[in-house]
Write an enzyme that holds these catalytic residues in place. Structure first.
Site, PDB file in Angstrom:
ATOM      1  N   ASP A  51     -36.884 -37.965  75.421  1.00  0.00           N
ATOM      2  CA  ASP A  51     -37.055 -38.556  76.740  1.00  0.00           C
ATOM      3  C   ASP A  51     -35.787 -38.360  77.561  1.00  0.00           C
ATOM      4  OD1 ASP A  51     -38.671 -40.860  78.394  1.00  0.00           O
ATOM      5  OD2 ASP A  51     -36.501 -41.148  78.537  1.00  0.00           O
ATOM      6  N   TYR A  56     -30.340 -38.204  84.535  1.00  0.00           N
ATOM      7  CA  TYR A  56     -29.424 -38.215  83.386  1.00  0.00           C
ATOM      8  C   TYR A  56     -28.504 -36.999  83.359  1.00  0.00           C
ATOM      9  CZ  TYR A  56     -32.937 -41.524  81.511  1.00  0.00           C
ATOM     10  OH  TYR A  56     -33.810 -42.557  81.325  1.00  0.00           O
ATOM     11  N   LYS A  81     -38.274 -37.342  84.290  1.00  0.00           N
ATOM     12  CA  LYS A  81     -38.627 -38.317  85.324  1.00  0.00           C
ATOM     13  C   LYS A  81     -38.165 -37.857  86.707  1.00  0.00           C
ATOM     14  CE  LYS A  81     -37.588 -41.838  81.858  1.00  0.00           C
ATOM     15  NZ  LYS A  81     -36.594 -41.043  81.105  1.00  0.00           N
ATOM     16  N   HIS A 114     -39.590 -42.493  88.114  1.00  0.00           N
ATOM     17  CA  HIS A 114     -38.519 -43.266  87.482  1.00  0.00           C
ATOM     18  C   HIS A 114     -38.432 -44.696  88.020  1.00  0.00           C
ATOM     19  CE1 HIS A 114     -34.447 -42.350  85.340  1.00  0.00           C
ATOM     20  NE2 HIS A 114     -34.877 -43.550  85.047  1.00  0.00           N
TER      21      HIS A 114
END
Length: 277
Positions: A51, A56, A81, A114
């Protein structure tokens, strides 16, 4: 049933898509070798769900590790996301293409919104439905959606979300939200299942861990799985990644589960979407 679970166990999402019950989260895993090595270790240890997210900044490393691992692509369930700044119909389509490029993939297994960004999220969901229809995502869903956000979405969606990924652990049960998702056929996915290590000394958690001969972290992961949640603990350390996966050789008794459920105190370690407009 609990005794039959393994690291390869899956749940069924809408459209017959199978999603592993356990995965590796890479939130706050630094871009570069640290993330790549963590994903490589996880895949070597049997994880088949990874994930990540655009926010990120490590999608490239996740994709590189999957290719380097030698695990066939169709055996790895990849989630990423859509970030807040990419909401809107055309922006969502572009953002998905960019995530696919960074991952080095031609499709996602799950694409999530998200965060419930106001005003644009309805338009964004139409784009998510387009990505599903075009085969760029095998499943679509949301993250950090409350009951209110879900009901707004369900009122207009042609394709309901397959997944709602939210912070969940014994100290934050979110019972109403979980029950609502189950009633609507939405799989709940738990991020932050280890409470960022904040509660490992809790005496109830310690007592249960002692009884089953496991670590508090293993008890927390197992708790999520026994509650029917897809659970994605995160770590960049191979021994922790291994520990978090070693949760299939024991089970929690009804008394254990009740004791752990009794720890609910609304304790959040991450953003709170309750008042998000």
């Amino acid at each position: 049933m609990a005794g039959a679970w393994t690291i390869r166990s899956t749940v069924e999402l809408r459209g017959g898509v199978r999603m592993p019950v356990l995965g590796l989260g890479v939130w706050q895993s630094p871009p570069g070798d640290e993330t790549r090595n963590a994903v490589l270790a996880a895949l070597r240890l049997g994880y088949r769900l990874v994930d990540t997210a655009r926010a990120y900044r490590n999608e490239e490393d996740v994709g590189a590790a999957i290719r380097e691992s030698g695990v066939p692509r169709d055996e790895v369930f990849v989630t990423t996301k859509l970030w807040n700044s990419d909401h809107g119909y055309d922006s969502t389509l572009r953002a998905c293409d960019e995530s696919l490029r960074r991952l080095g993939l031609d499709r996602l297994d799950l694409y999530l919104i998200h965060w419930p960004v106001p005003k644009l999220r309805g338009e964004t969901w139409r784009a998510m439905e387009r990505l599903l229809a075009d085969g760029k995502a095998r499943a679509i869903g949301v993250s950090n959606y409350t009951v209110r956000h879900l009901d707004e979405l369900l009122a207009s969606a042609n394709e309901p979300p397959s997944v709602n990924q939210v912070e969940l652990h014994p100290f934050l049960l979110q019972r109403e939200l979980v029950d609502h998702c189950k009633a609507k056929g939405i799989q709940v996915e738990a991020y932050g299942p280890l409470v960022r290590g904040h509660k490992m000394e809790n005496p109830v958690l310690q007592r249960v861990a002692h009884r089953v001969g496991r670590t508090p972290a293993q008890v927390l992961v197992r708790w999520g799985i026994e509650h029917g949640l897809v659970t994605i603990p995160k770590s960049v350390h191979e021994h922790r990644i291994r520990e978090n996966a070693d949760v299939f050789g024991f089970s929690l008794s009804p008394a254990d589960l009740a004791a752990l459920d009794g720890l609910d105190e609304g304790y959040r370690t991450s953003w709170d979407p309750t008042d998000a407009p």
